[in-house]
Scaffold this active site. Structure first.
Site, PDB file in Angstrom:
ATOM      1  N   SER A   1       0.890  -1.123  -0.092  1.00 35.91           N
ATOM      2  CA  SER A   1       0.052   0.146  -0.267  1.00 35.91           C
ATOM      3  C   SER A   1       0.610   1.305  -0.028  1.00 35.91           C
ATOM      4  O   SER A   1       1.943   1.278   0.676  1.00 35.91           O
ATOM      5  CB  SER A   1      -1.195   0.082   1.209  1.00 35.91           C
TER       6      SER A   1
ATOM      7  N   TYR B   1      -3.606  -1.564   9.625  1.00 35.01           N
ATOM      8  CA  TYR B   1      -3.279  -1.582   7.995  1.00 35.01           C
ATOM      9  C   TYR B   1      -2.055  -1.232   7.575  1.00 35.01           C
ATOM     10  O   TYR B   1      -1.221  -1.862   6.963  1.00 35.01           O
ATOM     11  CB  TYR B   1      -4.440  -1.135   7.221  1.00 35.01           C
TER      12      TYR B   1
ATOM     13  N   LYS C   1       1.161  -3.694   6.425  1.00 34.11           N
ATOM     14  CA  LYS C   1       1.944  -3.644   5.080  1.00 34.11           C
ATOM     15  C   LYS C   1       3.184  -3.058   4.910  1.00 34.11           C
ATOM     16  O   LYS C   1       3.956  -3.556   4.171  1.00 34.11           O
ATOM     17  CB  LYS C   1       0.940  -2.512   4.007  1.00 34.11           C
TER      18      LYS C   1
END
Length: 271
Positions: A148, A187, A191
């Site tokens: 990401s 998140y 990542k």
């Protein structure tokens, strides 16, 4: 050698499914293993791909794979080994953004953080580890880890990115609404961890000629996390097909000069 065998996890929806579509739009021929936790959903997605791209010479085969389930991983490995004898490309796309589940009260804090790591990092590592013997039978093995743009440590000072902005108010607790629904510390963290995992696989497989990348497709209007593609479009998210075409470009060799790096369409994403 027959057409490249490509496994894409989490491919019955979102970026994964769009990547399958993109491969079918290619002039090259592929055998795509469309992976999904639910085989019925994977089968339905595969049928839709076949229906839409009737002129393509590529083949799509639905397969069941739940990266949180070791038995599912082993079963898939056995199937790929028996039916194909090798794997050429592994696209580790399966993942999830669970921060919003904490805000909604659906998951406790520890549960949300543990699930974020288990799905995005631990499950991805175990699947990759299990499939390495099949990848080493390929003449051009490739592993893509979908990362990401929010994972970069270097760019956390860029306040033009909404998730980098600090809350306006002092005190505790902070108002979740301050984050505009984009407070995603778990998140982002997982990542970033995924990026290091990619580097570890690059190190371990250096003498085997396995090409590895962390692929950053950009902010896309999918159901990831918020479950609201329209909300993400308002924030400037791109159509999933744009990210999928970039993933395909890595599969097809356009970024072979950037092996071992986090890549995005505009260049190399800083760590």
């Amino acid at each position: 050698m027959s057409s490249p065998i490509i496994l894409i996890t989490g491919a019955n929806t979102g970026l994964g499914l769009e990547t399958v579509n993109s491969l079918f739009r290619s002039s090259r021929k592929y055998t795509v293993l469309l992976g999904g936790r639910n085989l019925d959903k994977a089968t339905a997605a595969a049928k839709q791909v076949k229906k839409e791209y009737t002129q393509s010479e590529s083949v799509v085969i639905p397969v069941q794979i739940d990266i949180e389930d070791d038995a599912s991983i082993e079963k898939l490995k056995e199937r790929v080994e028996k039916e194909f004898g090798r794997l050429d490309v592994l696209v580790n796309n399966a993942g999830g953004q669970f921060d919003q589940q904490l805000y909604k009260g659906a998951l406790g804090m520890r549960e949300m953080w543990n699930k974020s790591w288990d799905v995005n990092v631990t499950g991805t590592y175990i699947l990759t580890h299990s499939l390495i013997p099949l990848l080493l039978k390929s003449s051009d093995p490739r592993i893509l880890f979908i990362t990401s743009g929010t994972s970069t440590l270097t760019e956390t000072t860029n306040l033009a990115v909404p998730v980098n902005k600090s809350p306006d108010q002092k005190g505790w607790p902070k108002d979740v609404a301050t984050f505009n629904g984009l407070g995603i510390p778990a998140y982002r963290s997982v990542k970033t961890g995924l990026n290091m995992m990619m580097r570890e696989w690059l190190r371990v497989l250096k003498e085997d000629g396995v090409k590895c990348w962390a692929v950053s497709p950009g902010m896309l209007a999918t159901g990831l996390g918020t479950g609201d593609p329209e909300f993400l479009r308002k924030l400037g998210a791109l159509e999933p097909s744009v990210g999928a075409d970039f993933v395909r470009s890595v599969v097809e060799g356009d970024r072979d000069g950037d092996v071992g790096l986090a890549v995005r369409k505009a260049g190399v994403q800083p760590w």
